[in-house]
Design an enzyme around this catalytic site. Sequence first.
Site, PDB file in Angstrom:
ATOM      1  N   HIS A  94       7.843 124.732 -29.205  1.00 29.06           N
ATOM      2  CA  HIS A  94       6.369 124.533 -28.930  1.00 29.06           C
ATOM      3  C   HIS A  94       6.101 122.904 -29.017  1.00 29.06           C
ATOM      4  O   HIS A  94       5.499 122.577 -28.020  1.00 29.06           O
ATOM      5  CB  HIS A  94       5.441 125.274 -29.563  1.00 29.06           C
ATOM      6  CG  HIS A  94       5.161 126.670 -29.251  1.00 29.06           C
ATOM      7  ND1 HIS A  94       6.176 127.622 -29.158  1.00 29.06           N
ATOM      8  CD2 HIS A  94       4.045 127.372 -28.720  1.00 29.06           C
ATOM      9  CE1 HIS A  94       5.633 128.777 -28.879  1.00 29.06           C
ATOM     10  NE2 HIS A  94       4.368 128.453 -28.564  1.00 29.06           N
ATOM     11  N   HIS A 133       7.573 129.122 -37.554  1.00 31.45           N
ATOM     12  CA  HIS A 133       8.363 127.992 -37.834  1.00 31.45           C
ATOM     13  C   HIS A 133       7.855 127.524 -39.487  1.00 31.45           C
ATOM     14  O   HIS A 133       6.832 127.645 -39.885  1.00 31.45           O
ATOM     15  CB  HIS A 133       7.727 126.737 -36.873  1.00 31.45           C
ATOM     16  CG  HIS A 133       8.554 127.239 -35.849  1.00 31.45           C
ATOM     17  ND1 HIS A 133       9.882 127.064 -35.403  1.00 31.45           N
ATOM     18  CD2 HIS A 133       7.908 127.262 -34.424  1.00 31.45           C
ATOM     19  CE1 HIS A 133      10.212 127.463 -33.948  1.00 31.45           C
ATOM     20  NE2 HIS A 133       9.074 127.218 -33.563  1.00 31.45           N
TER      21      HIS A 133
END
Length: 351
Positions: free
Chosen positions: A123, A176
């Site tokens: 992302h 993450h």
Amino acid sequence: MKPPPQPSAMDVLHEAGIHAAVALQAGPPWLEHFWLFLTSHLDPNAIYTVCFPLARGLDERVSVMVLWVALVAEWLNVVFKWFLFGERPYWWVHESGLSSREQLPLRQFPATCETGPGSPSGHCMILGAALWPIVTALSQGVSRYSQSRLLRLSPFLVYVLLLVAMGLSRIFVLAHFPHQVIAGSLAGMALGWGLQRRPPNFLRYRFFLGAALGLLLGATALHGLATAAGLDLDWSLLRASARCSDPSWLRPETRPWASLCRVSGSALGLALAALHPLSRRAAEELRGLEPPLGSAALGLLALDMLHKLPTSDRTALWYLNVGARYTLGPVLVGSLLPQLILSLRRLRATP
């Protein structure tokens, strides 16, 4: 009696990331809605379906550069993830035994269960790379009307704040660790800056055709060589399946091969769009249309309809469908829709 083994540096880093996620999830509900909106609506898919057509409102070359940088960044992100073997918080917290040693009030969300490895953040890396041409174009546009250095730098300030917010949203949903979003953001910024300095010839369809084949075959060769060497590059699929709290959240579009279909399909679409470019006169006529974002809005609508078409449940057909959609996207936005807009305008102007 032997002393307990000391945790490694990566374990310490991972544990600190888990506690950062706990702190973020303890925030106010309105902030939770913001994180979920950001991570769901500015995923890598949005670069191809939203940022790319919107960039045509700035300039045709900027829009093509956005797509080119995005697909290169996504390909590199897949390769990095394959060989860095990065963990993801939502499974590491269980695999490491931390959840059994501490009471951690962590929650999973539909955006949590990414199936590929975690390092670096896709992302952040793809967003950071693809937005660089847009931010640069905006900054140059501001400089034509103002000599204020602060105003010229304001697009880059918004860009950095957006990357920070995206990184926090990825930590919030347990997709993450902090070091992964930092690595992804820095890699994306460097890649966007570097690729913009050496733009390809956008009218050479052979270049993009070679890129489509090279990216797909290169990834396939790397995967095959790693498998032959005894490396399991698909190890994360089992962990994701075992640790995701809701199996319906395991989306096939988060798999590395879905990314590669998106990348190679987009490169092929750029090649097909370059086969029938707009003439210089047509491009000038299109730039004179009011409002200037008309073609961008039409491109957004067309891509939204394209990606809402039903797909097959069979794996091979699903991947083929993904590749076909992302091939058709650049053709629609870069060639077919502009020609349609010009044709309709000329018919309207004809007595």
